[in-house]
Design a protein around this motif. Structure first.
Motif, PDB file in Angstrom:
ATOM      1  N   ALA A 113       0.926  -1.160  -0.115  1.00 38.32           N
ATOM      2  CA  ALA A 113      -0.059   0.003  -0.187  1.00 38.32           C
ATOM      3  C   ALA A 113       0.908   1.248   0.134  1.00 38.32           C
ATOM      4  O   ALA A 113       1.714   1.242   0.714  1.00 38.32           O
ATOM      5  N   ILE A 114       0.675   2.098  -0.723  1.00 39.45           N
ATOM      6  CA  ILE A 114       1.337   3.466  -1.158  1.00 39.45           C
ATOM      7  C   ILE A 114       1.185   4.420   0.127  1.00 39.45           C
ATOM      8  O   ILE A 114       0.237   4.956   0.329  1.00 39.45           O
ATOM      9  N   THR A 116       3.295   8.479  -7.476  1.00 42.47           N
ATOM     10  CA  THR A 116       4.191   7.905  -7.964  1.00 42.47           C
ATOM     11  C   THR A 116       5.596   8.146  -7.170  1.00 42.47           C
ATOM     12  O   THR A 116       6.250   7.167  -6.712  1.00 42.47           O
ATOM     13  N   ALA A 117       5.773   9.411  -6.794  1.00 43.22           N
ATOM     14  CA  ALA A 117       6.957   9.954  -6.032  1.00 43.22           C
ATOM     15  C   ALA A 117       6.926   8.990  -4.792  1.00 43.22           C
ATOM     16  O   ALA A 117       7.867   8.662  -4.341  1.00 43.22           O
ATOM     17  N   LEU A 118       5.865   9.072  -4.124  1.00 47.97           N
ATOM     18  CA  LEU A 118       5.462   8.403  -2.753  1.00 47.97           C
ATOM     19  C   LEU A 118       5.789   6.937  -2.889  1.00 47.97           C
ATOM     20  O   LEU A 118       6.733   6.340  -2.034  1.00 47.97           O
ATOM     21  N   ALA A 119       5.492   6.089  -3.917  1.00 48.45           N
ATOM     22  CA  ALA A 119       5.598   4.679  -4.132  1.00 48.45           C
ATOM     23  C   ALA A 119       7.228   4.585  -4.532  1.00 48.45           C
ATOM     24  O   ALA A 119       7.761   3.535  -4.105  1.00 48.45           O
ATOM     25  N   VAL A 120       7.802   5.483  -5.371  1.00 49.78           N
ATOM     26  CA  VAL A 120       9.283   5.240  -5.657  1.00 49.78           C
ATOM     27  C   VAL A 120      10.070   5.565  -4.233  1.00 49.78           C
ATOM     28  O   VAL A 120      10.971   4.853  -4.027  1.00 49.78           O
ATOM     29  N   VAL A 126      10.200  13.260   1.563  1.00 50.08           N
ATOM     30  CA  VAL A 126       9.228  13.744   0.642  1.00 50.08           C
ATOM     31  C   VAL A 126       8.211  14.555   1.232  1.00 50.08           C
ATOM     32  O   VAL A 126       7.693  13.811   2.459  1.00 50.08           O
ATOM     33  N   VAL A 127       7.957  15.499   0.759  1.00 51.59           N
ATOM     34  CA  VAL A 127       6.823  16.460   1.256  1.00 51.59           C
ATOM     35  C   VAL A 127       6.299  16.977   0.243  1.00 51.59           C
ATOM     36  O   VAL A 127       6.511  17.161  -1.083  1.00 51.59           O
ATOM     37  N   ASN A 128       4.744  16.864   0.288  1.00 52.09           N
ATOM     38  CA  ASN A 128       3.825  17.519  -0.586  1.00 52.09           C
ATOM     39  C   ASN A 128       3.067  18.783  -0.114  1.00 52.09           C
ATOM     40  O   ASN A 128       2.897  18.921   1.156  1.00 52.09           O
TER      41      ASN A 128
END
Length: 491
Positions: A16-17, A196-200, A216-218
Motif C-alpha cells: 500500500a502506498i 508515484t513519487a511516494l511509491a518510488v 518527501v513532502v507534498n
C-alpha cells in the motif's frame, strides 16, 4: 502510528502506498490534518488524498536530511552504488504496477508509462555506475611552485522539485545523482501526481536507502514550503523541473542564500524537415517527438517547419498517422493517447488553437475538445500557421502539431531560433553534413538528427536561454551535486 495509505485498483499491489510525508524513518501526517485530493484525469474522479505538509513539516525534513548527511557522505562509493543498483532492480520488478499507477494519476497511456518506468529506473543503474567514478585531479602549477590537487565533495542537502508530466523519471533523474554524489535530499513532487513519487520513495526504503537520505513532502501551496527550505542555510542545492515562470521565482528565492541551482525549464522545440528527408522516417520521428506522453513533455516538438517541396505530403501523412491513434483512459491497454492532466490544460490548448485559426491557420485534424468525461483533447494538426500566432511562442503541452512551410535553410534556422526557449530541436535531412551544420546553428541544448527521441540517462539533458541552467543525466548530472575543492600542496 497508523500510516495513511492508498492501494490502486486494477493491479496486484506489492504494498500500500503511504500517503503522508516521508521524514527521516517515518511517514508523518500533516499536523493540521489537511490533505490534497488526487484526481484521475481520465474521469475527473478523486483517487485518494495525500498529506498537505506545512512549513514545520518541511523543516522536519531538513532536520532529517541533516541528521543523515554526514554518514551518507562518508559512505563508501561502492556501497552507495550497491544501494542504487538495488533501487534499479526493485523498480523494474514493479514496472507493470508502477506503470498502472502513473497512468491512473497522470492520464498517460500504459505504453508511455511503461517507457517512463524503464527510463526512470535507468537513472539508478547509470548513477550506480557513476558513483564510483567521481575522479579528482592532480596537476603542477605553471610556476612549478606547488601541486594543484582537486577533489569533488558532496554539495550538501538538496531540494528537488519535480513536475507532473513524468512523475517517476523526473524524481529519479534528480535523486539518483544526488545520492551517488553523497548528498541527502528533500523531494517536493507536483501536487497533481504525488503518488508515484511516494511509491518510488517506499521502493527505495525497501531497497536499503538509509533513513533521512530521501525525504518527501507534498504541499498544496508550495511557495511558503519551498521558500522556507531555501532560506535554511543547511540547504545548498536546488534542482527544479517545471515552467520558466516558476523557475525565475525559485532563482530569486535561492539567491538569498546563494544556493547552487539547476533549472530544467520550458521548451518550444522546432522540428525541421528538409526536402531530401526520408519522409517515412520523418513521420515516424514526428510521432515520437510530438505524441510521446500525448505531447505533455518539455522536449515535445511544438513547431514543425517543413520545406515547401515536401510540406503537403508531410501534412497529409502526419494527419493520417495522428488520426489513427486511439484516444482513451491511459489504463486501458489499447489507448495510444491518454487524457491531459487537468481542465486548465485543455483550456490552454483550446485558446492556442483558436488564436491560430483566427489568424488564418487551417485545421487538418482534430481541433476540438472531445465531449466525454475526463480531460481529453484529440491529436490535432493545424497547417499554414501564421507568424504572430501564440502557438508558435507558447509551449502547447498537448497533442497539437503546428506546421509551417519554409523555403531556405537560413529561414528555417531563423524561425527555429525565434523563441526565448532553447531546450530541444529535431532535424531531418538525408544530407548528414547539412543536418549537423543546422544542428550547430540552432540555439538549444539538445538536437536530435533523424530521430524523434533525445532522452537518455547517459546524455546531458538541459537547455540554453530561458530553458534552464545546468545539465541532468550523464556524468554532468553528478557533478551538479558536487563542489570542487582545490588544495595547494608542495612536495
Amino acid at each position: 502510528m497508523t500510516v495513511n495509505s492508498y492501494t490502486p485498483a486494477g493491479r496486484p499491489a506489492p504494498f500500500a502506498i503511504p500517503t503522508d510525508s516521508l521524514i527521516g524513518d517515518a511517514w508523518v501526517p500533516s499536523a493540521s490534518g489537511k490533505r490534497i485530493k488526487i484526481a484521475d484525469p481520465a474521469t475527473g474522479a478523486v483517487l485518494t488524498s495525500v498529506a498537505d505538509a506545512s512549513v514545520d513539516e518541511a523543516m522536519g525534513a531538513v532536520d532529517a536530511a541533516e541528521a543523515a548527511a554526514a554518514a551518507w557522505a562518508a559512505t563508501a562509493p561502492r556501497k552507495r552504488a550497491n544501494i542504487l543498483i538495488a533501487c534499479f532492480h526493485a523498480m523494474m520488478a514493479e514496472q507493470e504496477w508502477l506503470a498502472h499507477l502513473i497512468s491512473l494519476e497522470n492520464g498517460k497511456a500504459l505504453t508511455d508509462a511503461r517507457g517512463e518506468v524503464a527510463y526512470a529506473a535507468e537513472f539508478f543503474r547509470w548513477y550506480a555506475e557513476e558513483a564510483v567514478r567521481v575522479n579528482g585531479e592532480l596537476s603542477v602549477s605553471p610556476t612549478g611552485g606547488n601541486r594543484i590537487l582537486v577533489q569533488y565533495q558532496p554539495i550538501g542537502i538538496a531540494l528537488l522539485i519535480t513536475p507532473w508530466n513524468f512523475p517517476a523519471a523526473m524524481a529519479t533523474r534528480k535523486i539518483a545523482p544526488a545520492l551517488a554524489a553523497g548528498c541527502t535530499v528533500i523531494l517536493k513532487p507536483a501536487e497533481e501526481t504525488p503518488l508515484t513519487a511516494l511509491a518510488v520513495a517506499e521502493i527505495m526504503r525497501r531497497a536499503g536507502v538509509p533513513a533521512g537520505v530521501v525525504n518527501v513532502v507534498n504541499a498544496s501551496d508550495p511557495g511558503p514550503v519551498c521558500s522556507a527550505i531555501l532560506h535554511d542555510p543547511r540547504v545548498r542545492k536546488l534542482s527544479f523541473t517545471g515552467s520558466t515562470e516558476v523557475g525565475r521565482i525559485l532563482l530569486r528565492e535561492a539567491a538569498d542564500q546563494v544556493i547552487s541551482s539547476s533549472m530544467e525549464l520550458g521548451g518550444n522545440a522546432p522540428f525541421l524537415v528538409f526536402d531530401d528527408a526520408d519522409l517515412d522516417a520523418a513521420i515516424e520521428g514526428a510521432m515520437v517527438a510530438k505524441m510521446r506522453n500525448a505531447g505533455e513533455a518539455c522536449t515535445a516538438a511544438n513547431r514543425f517547419y517543413v520545406q515547401r517541396g515536401i510540406h503537403d505530403a508531410f501534412v497529409e501523412r502526419l494527419s493520417a498517422a495522428m488520426g489513427a491513434l486511439t484516444v482513451g483512459p491511459g489504463t486501458e491497454p489499447g489507448t495510444q493517447c491518454g487524457a491531459m492532466i487537468n481542465r486548465a490544460s485543455i483550456q490552454k490548448i483550446e485558446r492556442l488553437v483558436a488564436d491560430a485559426v483566427s489568424r488564418g491557420a487551417e485545421v487538418k485534424l482534430g481541433g476540438q475538445t472531445l465531449d466525454r468525461p475526463g480531460w481529453f483533447y484529440p491529436p490535432s494538426v493545424i497547417a499554414n500557421v501564421q507568424p504572430g500566432s501564440e502557438i508558435l511562442s507558447t509551449e502547447v503541452f498537448g497533442p497539437v502539431a503546428a506546421v509551417i512551410p519554409f523555403d531556405e535553410a537560413d529561414e528555417a534556422v531563423a524561425l527555429a531560433n525565434a523563441t526565448e526557449y532553447g531546450l530541444a530541436a529535431y532535424v531531418y535531412s538525408e544530407d548528414l553534413r547539412r543536418a549537423l551544420q543546422i544542428a550547430e546553428r540552432i540555439e538549444c541544448g539538445m538536437v536530435a538528427v533523424n530521430r524523434g527521441l533525445v532522452s537518455d540517462a547517459a546524455a546531458p539533458f538541459g537547455g540554453v536561454k530561458q530553458s534552464g541552467l545546468g545539465r541532468e543525466g550523464s556524468h554532468h548530472g553528478l557533478i551538479e551535486y558536487c563542489e570542487a575543492k582545490y588544495i595547494a600542496v608542495s612536495w
